[in-house]
Design a protein around this motif. Structure first.
Motif, mmCIF file in Angstrom:
data_model
loop_
_atom_site.group_PDB
_atom_site.id
_atom_site.type_symbol
_atom_site.label_atom_id
_atom_site.label_comp_id
_atom_site.label_asym_id
_atom_site.label_seq_id
_atom_site.Cartn_x
_atom_site.Cartn_y
_atom_site.Cartn_z
ATOM 1 N N ASP A 79 0.832 -1.204 0.000
ATOM 2 C CA ASP A 79 0.000 0.000 0.000
ATOM 3 C C ASP A 79 0.867 1.256 0.000
ATOM 4 O OD1 ASP A 79 -2.271 -1.513 0.036
ATOM 5 O OD2 ASP A 79 -2.635 -1.303 2.190
ATOM 6 N N GLU A 80 0.326 2.308 -0.607
ATOM 7 C CA GLU A 80 1.076 3.557 -0.733
ATOM 8 C C GLU A 80 1.490 4.114 0.628
ATOM 9 O OE1 GLU A 80 3.027 5.865 -3.389
ATOM 10 O OE2 GLU A 80 1.650 4.232 -3.865
ATOM 11 N N GLU A 81 0.653 3.937 1.621
ATOM 12 C CA GLU A 81 0.977 4.432 2.965
ATOM 13 C C GLU A 81 2.261 3.792 3.487
ATOM 14 O OE1 GLU A 81 -0.944 4.381 7.500
ATOM 15 O OE2 GLU A 81 -2.027 3.487 5.803
ATOM 16 N N HIS A 82 2.383 2.474 3.321
ATOM 17 C CA HIS A 82 3.577 1.770 3.786
ATOM 18 C C HIS A 82 4.786 2.100 2.912
ATOM 19 C CE1 HIS A 82 1.043 -0.190 6.555
ATOM 20 N NE2 HIS A 82 0.560 -1.114 5.747
ATOM 21 N N VAL A 83 4.556 2.288 1.612
ATOM 22 C CA VAL A 83 5.649 2.666 0.708
ATOM 23 C C VAL A 83 6.232 4.009 1.128
ATOM 24 C CG1 VAL A 83 6.247 3.313 -1.652
ATOM 25 C CG2 VAL A 83 4.746 1.353 -1.247
ATOM 26 N N ASP A 84 5.358 4.990 1.325
ATOM 27 C CA ASP A 84 5.816 6.332 1.698
ATOM 28 C C ASP A 84 6.573 6.320 3.022
ATOM 29 O OD1 ASP A 84 4.669 7.333 -0.590
ATOM 30 O OD2 ASP A 84 2.859 8.070 0.395
ATOM 31 N N ALA A 85 6.049 5.562 3.986
ATOM 32 C CA ALA A 85 6.696 5.515 5.300
ATOM 33 C C ALA A 85 8.073 4.867 5.209
ATOM 34 C CB ALA A 85 5.816 4.751 6.287
ATOM 35 N N ALA A 86 8.186 3.816 4.407
ATOM 36 C CA ALA A 86 9.458 3.091 4.313
ATOM 37 C C ALA A 86 10.520 3.912 3.590
ATOM 38 C CB ALA A 86 9.247 1.753 3.612
ATOM 39 N N VAL A 87 10.173 4.459 2.424
ATOM 40 C CA VAL A 87 11.174 5.227 1.677
ATOM 41 C C VAL A 87 11.457 6.563 2.357
ATOM 42 C CG1 VAL A 87 10.570 4.112 -0.501
ATOM 43 C CG2 VAL A 87 9.485 6.277 0.109
ATOM 44 N N GLY A 88 10.502 7.043 3.152
ATOM 45 C CA GLY A 88 10.715 8.288 3.872
ATOM 46 C C GLY A 88 11.787 8.196 4.935
ATOM 47 N N ARG A 89 12.122 6.980 5.342
ATOM 48 C CA ARG A 89 13.192 6.782 6.324
ATOM 49 C C ARG A 89 14.576 7.005 5.712
ATOM 50 N NH1 ARG A 89 11.705 3.151 10.619
ATOM 51 N NH2 ARG A 89 13.682 2.028 10.389
ATOM 52 N N LEU A 90 14.615 7.038 4.376
ATOM 53 C CA LEU A 90 15.880 7.239 3.669
ATOM 54 C C LEU A 90 16.030 8.734 3.371
ATOM 55 C CD1 LEU A 90 18.249 5.668 2.408
ATOM 56 C CD2 LEU A 90 16.912 5.531 0.299
ATOM 57 N N SER A 91 16.929 9.394 4.056
ATOM 58 C CA SER A 91 17.059 10.846 3.937
ATOM 59 C C SER A 91 17.778 11.231 2.646
ATOM 60 C CB SER A 91 17.838 11.403 5.127
ATOM 61 O OG SER A 91 19.204 11.022 5.052
ATOM 62 N N PRO A 92 17.545 12.459 2.158
ATOM 63 C CA PRO A 92 18.275 12.936 0.976
ATOM 64 C C PRO A 92 19.786 12.913 1.183
ATOM 65 C CG PRO A 92 16.397 14.356 1.427
ATOM 66 C CD PRO A 92 16.513 13.416 2.591
ATOM 67 N N GLU A 93 20.227 13.181 2.414
ATOM 68 C CA GLU A 93 21.659 13.165 2.699
ATOM 69 C C GLU A 93 22.240 11.760 2.533
ATOM 70 O OE1 GLU A 93 19.719 16.600 4.310
ATOM 71 O OE2 GLU A 93 19.342 14.463 4.715
ATOM 72 N N THR A 94 21.478 10.763 2.986
ATOM 73 C CA THR A 94 21.929 9.377 2.832
ATOM 74 C C THR A 94 21.946 8.982 1.364
ATOM 75 O OG1 THR A 94 21.058 8.774 5.010
ATOM 76 C CG2 THR A 94 21.442 6.981 3.447
ATOM 77 N N GLU A 95 20.911 9.392 0.638
ATOM 78 C CA GLU A 95 20.866 9.112 -0.803
ATOM 79 C C GLU A 95 22.072 9.710 -1.521
ATOM 80 O OE1 GLU A 95 16.781 8.438 -3.156
ATOM 81 O OE2 GLU A 95 17.066 10.456 -2.407
ATOM 82 N N LEU A 96 22.382 10.957 -1.207
ATOM 83 C CA LEU A 96 23.494 11.621 -1.876
ATOM 84 C C LEU A 96 24.815 10.938 -1.542
ATOM 85 C CD1 LEU A 96 24.570 13.888 -3.629
ATOM 86 C CD2 LEU A 96 24.591 15.375 -1.601
ATOM 87 N N ALA A 97 24.990 10.557 -0.290
ATOM 88 C CA ALA A 97 26.222 9.865 0.101
ATOM 89 C C ALA A 97 26.360 8.541 -0.647
ATOM 90 C CB ALA A 97 26.231 9.626 1.610
ATOM 91 N N THR A 98 25.249 7.825 -0.800
ATOM 92 C CA THR A 98 25.282 6.560 -1.533
ATOM 93 C C THR A 98 25.572 6.797 -3.007
ATOM 94 O OG1 THR A 98 23.700 5.583 0.017
ATOM 95 C CG2 THR A 98 23.973 4.483 -2.106
ATOM 96 N N ALA A 99 24.969 7.838 -3.576
ATOM 97 C CA ALA A 99 25.217 8.161 -4.986
ATOM 98 C C ALA A 99 26.690 8.483 -5.209
ATOM 99 C CB ALA A 99 24.345 9.333 -5.417
ATOM 100 N N ARG A 100 27.279 9.230 -4.309
ATOM 101 C CA ARG A 100 28.712 9.540 -4.428
ATOM 102 C C ARG A 100 29.555 8.272 -4.368
ATOM 103 N NH1 ARG A 100 28.261 14.380 -0.037
ATOM 104 N NH2 ARG A 100 27.905 16.146 -1.454
#
Length: 221
Positions: free
Chosen positions: A121-142
Motif C-alpha cells: 500500500d502507498e501508505e507503507h511505501v511512503d513511510a518506508a522510503v521516507g526513512r531514507l534521507s536525501p543526505e543518505t541518498e546523496l552519500a550513496t550516490a557519491r
C-alpha cells in the motif's frame, strides 16, 4: 508472553502440523482432507511460502488465486495471518528499503517502484522510503560514482560523465542529485577537474537545468 505472541505461536504450530500431515494427503486434526479443504490448503501454502522468504499480502494472494483458492477463503486466511503478525507489509517495506539501498544502492524512486510492484500500500511505501534521507541518498550516490569511476576512467570526459549519469538514473536517482554526486566526486578527485571533465559536467548541468525548467513549466495544451 502477550496475547498476540501466544496467538502467533499457536498459528505457527497449527499450520506446521497441517503442512506435515498434508504432504501425503492425510487428514487434519478434525478429520478433514487438507487437499479437499481450501482453507487448510491455503494455510499450508502460505506457511511454505513464508518459510522460504518474507512476502507481501498481495504476493501471497496472487499465489493462492493461481492455486484455485476462492477469494473469500483467501481474505479470511490473509486476515488471520496479518492479525498474528505473520504478514506485515509495513515491516516488509522497511526491511526491503534497508536491504536494497545498502546492497544495490537503489534510491527512493526505484525502491518505491519495487514495493508498489509487490502490492504494498502507498501508505507503507511512503513511510518506508521516507526513512531514507536525501543526505543518505546523496552519500550513496557519491559512493556509487566513486566505485564506477574506476571502470570508466579510460573514456573521454563526456562519455564518462554520461555513463555515470545513466548508472545513477537507472538506480532511481533524480537527474539533479545524480549531477551533484558526479560533480562532487570528480571535483574532489585529485583536488580539481580536468578541462575535459569540467566541460562535460557543465554540459550535463545545463541539461539538468533545462529538464527541471521543463518539468516546472509544462507547455500549455
Amino acid at each position: 508472553m502477550n496475547h498476540r505472541a501466544r496467538r502467533r505461536r499457536s498459528v505457527r504450530g497449527d499450520l506446521s502440523a497441517e503442512r506435515t500431515r498434508g504432504a501425503d494427503g492425510a487428514l487434519s486434526d478434525d478429520g478433514r482432507d487438507i487437499q479437499a479443504d481450501p482453507e487448510q490448503r491455503a494455510r499450508a501454502i502460505v506457511m511454505r511460502l513464508l518459510a522460504h522468504q518474507p512476502r507481501t499480502r498481495a504476493e501471497l494472494e496472487r499465489v493462492l488465486r493461481r492455486r484455485g483458492i476462492p477469494d473469500p477463503v483467501i481474505e479470511s486466511v490473509m486476515d488471520r495471518f496479518t492479525d498474528v503478525g505473520l504478514i506485515d507489509d509495513a515491516a516488509f517495506a522497511r526491511a526491503w528499503v534497508e536491504s536494497r539501498h545498502a546492497g544495490r544502492g537503489l534510491a527512493r524512486r526505484a525502491l518505491a517502484h519495487e514495493l508498489r510492484r509487490r502490492g504494498v500500500d502507498e501508505e507503507h511505501v511512503d513511510a518506508a522510503v521516507g526513512r531514507l534521507s536525501p543526505e543518505t541518498e546523496l552519500a550513496t550516490a557519491r559512493a556509487l560514482v566513486t566505485r564506477r569511476l574506476r571502470a570508466v576512467s579510460h573514456l573521454d570526459g563526456r562519455t564518462r560523465t554520461r555513463r555515470l549519469m545513466a548508472m545513477l538514473v537507472r538506480k532511481g536517482y533524480s537527474p539533479a542529485m545524480a549531477f551533484r554526486a558526479i560533480r562532487d566526486v570528480l571535483d574532489d578527485r585529485d583536488g580539481n577537474l580536468t578541462d575535459d571533465e569540467r566541460s562535460a559536467v557543465e554540459a550535463l548541468g545545463d541539461a539538468v537545468d533545462a529538464l527541471e525548467d521543463a518539468v516546472e513549466s509544462p507547455a500549455d495544451d
